[in-house]
Design an enzyme around this catalytic site. Structure first.
Site, short mmCIF file in Angstrom:
data_model
loop_
_atom_site.label_atom_id
_atom_site.label_comp_id
_atom_site.label_asym_id
_atom_site.label_seq_id
_atom_site.Cartn_x
_atom_site.Cartn_y
_atom_site.Cartn_z
N HIS A 35 0.85 -1.19 0.00
CA HIS A 35 0.00 0.00 0.00
C HIS A 35 0.89 1.23 0.00
O HIS A 35 1.79 1.35 0.81
CB HIS A 35 -0.91 0.02 1.24
CG HIS A 35 -1.77 1.25 1.28
ND1 HIS A 35 -2.97 1.32 0.61
CD2 HIS A 35 -1.58 2.45 1.84
CE1 HIS A 35 -3.49 2.52 0.77
NE2 HIS A 35 -2.66 3.24 1.52
N ASP A 73 -15.21 2.76 7.64
CA ASP A 73 -14.15 3.64 7.13
C ASP A 73 -14.63 4.43 5.92
O ASP A 73 -14.35 5.62 5.78
CB ASP A 73 -12.90 2.83 6.74
CG ASP A 73 -11.90 3.75 6.04
OD1 ASP A 73 -11.43 4.69 6.69
OD2 ASP A 73 -11.65 3.55 4.84
N ARG A 106 -14.45 12.90 7.00
CA ARG A 106 -13.16 13.56 7.30
C ARG A 106 -12.76 14.50 6.18
O ARG A 106 -12.20 15.58 6.42
CB ARG A 106 -12.06 12.51 7.52
CG ARG A 106 -12.20 11.76 8.83
CD ARG A 106 -11.33 10.51 8.84
NE ARG A 106 -9.94 10.80 8.58
CZ ARG A 106 -9.09 9.97 7.95
NH1 ARG A 106 -9.51 8.79 7.51
NH2 ARG A 106 -7.84 10.31 7.77
N SER A 122 -7.76 3.81 8.94
CA SER A 122 -8.42 3.76 7.65
C SER A 122 -7.67 2.83 6.70
O SER A 122 -8.26 1.92 6.08
CB SER A 122 -8.46 5.19 7.09
OG SER A 122 -8.87 5.21 5.77
N LYS A 134 -8.69 -1.68 5.95
CA LYS A 134 -8.98 -2.23 4.61
C LYS A 134 -7.98 -3.32 4.26
O LYS A 134 -8.35 -4.35 3.68
CB LYS A 134 -8.94 -1.10 3.57
CG LYS A 134 -10.17 -0.19 3.68
CD LYS A 134 -10.10 1.01 2.77
CE LYS A 134 -9.18 2.07 3.29
NZ LYS A 134 -9.34 3.41 2.79
N1 URA Z 1 -5.86 6.63 2.48
C1 URA Z 1 -6.86 6.01 3.13
O1 URA Z 1 -7.36 4.98 2.72
N2 URA Z 1 -7.30 6.58 4.27
C2 URA Z 1 -6.78 7.72 4.78
O2 URA Z 1 -7.21 8.16 5.84
C3 URA Z 1 -5.73 8.34 4.08
C4 URA Z 1 -5.29 7.76 2.92
#
Ligand code: URA
Length: 431
Positions: A87, A166, A173, A188, A192
């Site tokens: 990621h 999320d 947010r 967040s 995932k």
């Molecule tokens: N990417 C995400 O998936 N969540 C965040 O809060 C910031 C970047």
């Protein structure tokens, strides 16, 4: 009389007053929000209290778990092969996922990759891949498993049922100035990735003007927090801190970045993209615990990574023989003096590319697949008068002016002594 065990307003006050939330309070707060018992403004207030006053490690781990528990989780155990994912926290010209996923698969480790779309000046992997005619981002769980099983790698969109808490809180947010919170970013991203079911994970935490984290210290804190969450959840996790003061490679924009990824998969491509791809591939192979069947450098040179790419793209409907889309209009910039490219700022390139139509301002917006920027000279390289520096691409010529307004602040030509300091490509490694 409410049968709820807590009152939202009291828990917001706990965080407002710098106190700790208990596990039960966190579980209830996130769960009640998903059940619509807690109002949007109450979750917004909690997000702001978390941004201002922080959370300790236990609270962050529990907040992440509450996101995971709000939806489905996936498992790849029936594949019978180790899995690893990567990621990136997002940057300009960051197309690394495209060559990396097939490369790692070609070396014997499966890559189940759930990716996102770009928002703001950073690009999104799904937008880039959608420039390949016919390619589908949306797969059912069964289709995702089939592509992974047959080709060794899959890149697709996360389903609506993966960490839905999320999904909603991230949107909130975005409009309440609470994105830049290390606990909330960590929860967040990691919710995932853990829900996705990967066995191991390598995080590419970007640092610099074109990244979320502007300083090495902030990036180190984010990386350490995420590595801790992953390992606590049983996903072997590592992070690299990598440079995003200068954009990656020589292109920013959807189809332009696919073409550059194809160059890398053909054994060529810009040296920084190749180096980062190989470094991350080695980390993924190592973190997965499997002895890779091949070294990543060999898999790029012998065409085996390209073979996986072709199979993976075709399995998702992509026409690998079709030409990539190009923009209707181009504009070139030439050097007005000789010297060196002393500055090449990632944020300026990212914003200019976004203004040309490569990115979106709101989630619902469409992107222009051919739009973006090519820089023909790299940071610190010598320049002759009249040499071509940039090509801008867009479908609407009216966009050139606002793109040029920001692009011209992002580069400079000067003497060798004036070349700006830059971060090393690989800054640190957090295990
Ligand atoms: N990417 C995400 O998936 N969540 C965040 O809060 C910031 C970047």
């Amino acid at each position: 009389m409410s049968t709820e065990p807590f009152a939202a307003v009291e828990l917001i006050a706990v965080k407002r007053d710098h106190n700790e939330l208990t596990d039960a309070q966190i579980d209830w707060f996130v769960g009640a929000y998903v059940r619509n018992v807690i109002a949007e403004e109450q979750m917004s207030a909690m997000a702001m209290a978390i941004l201002l006053n922080g959370m300790n490690r236990r609270e962050i781990v529990r907040w992440t778990k509450a996101y995971i528990d709000s939806g489905d989780t996936m498992s790849w155990s029936t594949l019978g092969r180790p899995t690893s994912d990567k990621h990136s926290t997002g940057g300009v010209g960051d197309k690394i996922t495209l060559p990396l996923a097939p490369l790692v698969a070609a070396c014997g480790v499966s890559v189940p990759q759930l990716s996102g779309r770009g928002l703001g000046h950073t690009g999104g992997t799904l937008d880039k891949l959608e420039s390949i005619p016919g390619w589908r981002a949306k797969l059912s769980n069964e289709e995702m498993f089939a592509v992974l099983n047959e080709t060794g790698a899959v890149i697709c969109a996360a389903s609506e049922t993966l960490a839905p808490a999320d999904r909603r809180i991230y949107a909130l947010r975005d409009v309440t100035a609470t994105v830049e919170s290390i606990p909330l970013i960590s929860a967040s991203i990691m919710s995932k990735k853990i829900a996705e079911g990967t066995g191991s994970l390598v995080l590419d935490v970007k640092v610099g003007s074109g990244a979320f984290m502007k300083t090495v210290e902030q990036a180190r804190e984010l990386a350490t927090t995420m590595v801790g969450i992953g390992n606590d959840a049983g996903v072997t996790t590592r992070a690299l801190l990598t440079a995003m003061d200068i954009p990656l490679g020589r292109t920013a924009g959807n189809a332009l970045e696919v073409q550059e990824s194809l160059d890398v998969l053909s054994g060529g491509g810009p040296s920084d993209v190749v180096e980062l791809t190989i470094t991350l591939a080695r980390e993924m192979l190592d973190t997965s615990g499997a002895k890779g069947t091949k070294d990543p450098t060999t898999a790029l040179q012998d065409g085996s990574a390209m073979d996986v790419w072709r199979k993976m793209i075709s399995a998702q409907g992509g026409d690998i023989g079709a030409a990539l889309p190009t923009s209707k209009e181009t504009h070139e910039i030439f050097a007005d003096s000789e010297g060196y490219l002393t500055k090449l700022d990632a944020l300026a390139i990212g914003v200019a590319s976004w203004r040309l139509g490569a990115g979106r301002a709101r989630k619902e917006d469409a992107v222009q697949l051919g739009a973006g920027i090519q820089w023909h000279v790299g940071h610190g390289e010598s320049v002759t008068k009249g040499q071509k520096l940039f090509t801008l691409h867009t479908d609407e010529a009216a966009r050139f002016e606002s793109a040029l307004e920001v692009l011209t602040t992002g580069f400079a030509i000067g003497s060798h002594a004036e070349i700006s300091d830059r971060l090393p490509l690989i800054i640190d490694r957090i295990v």
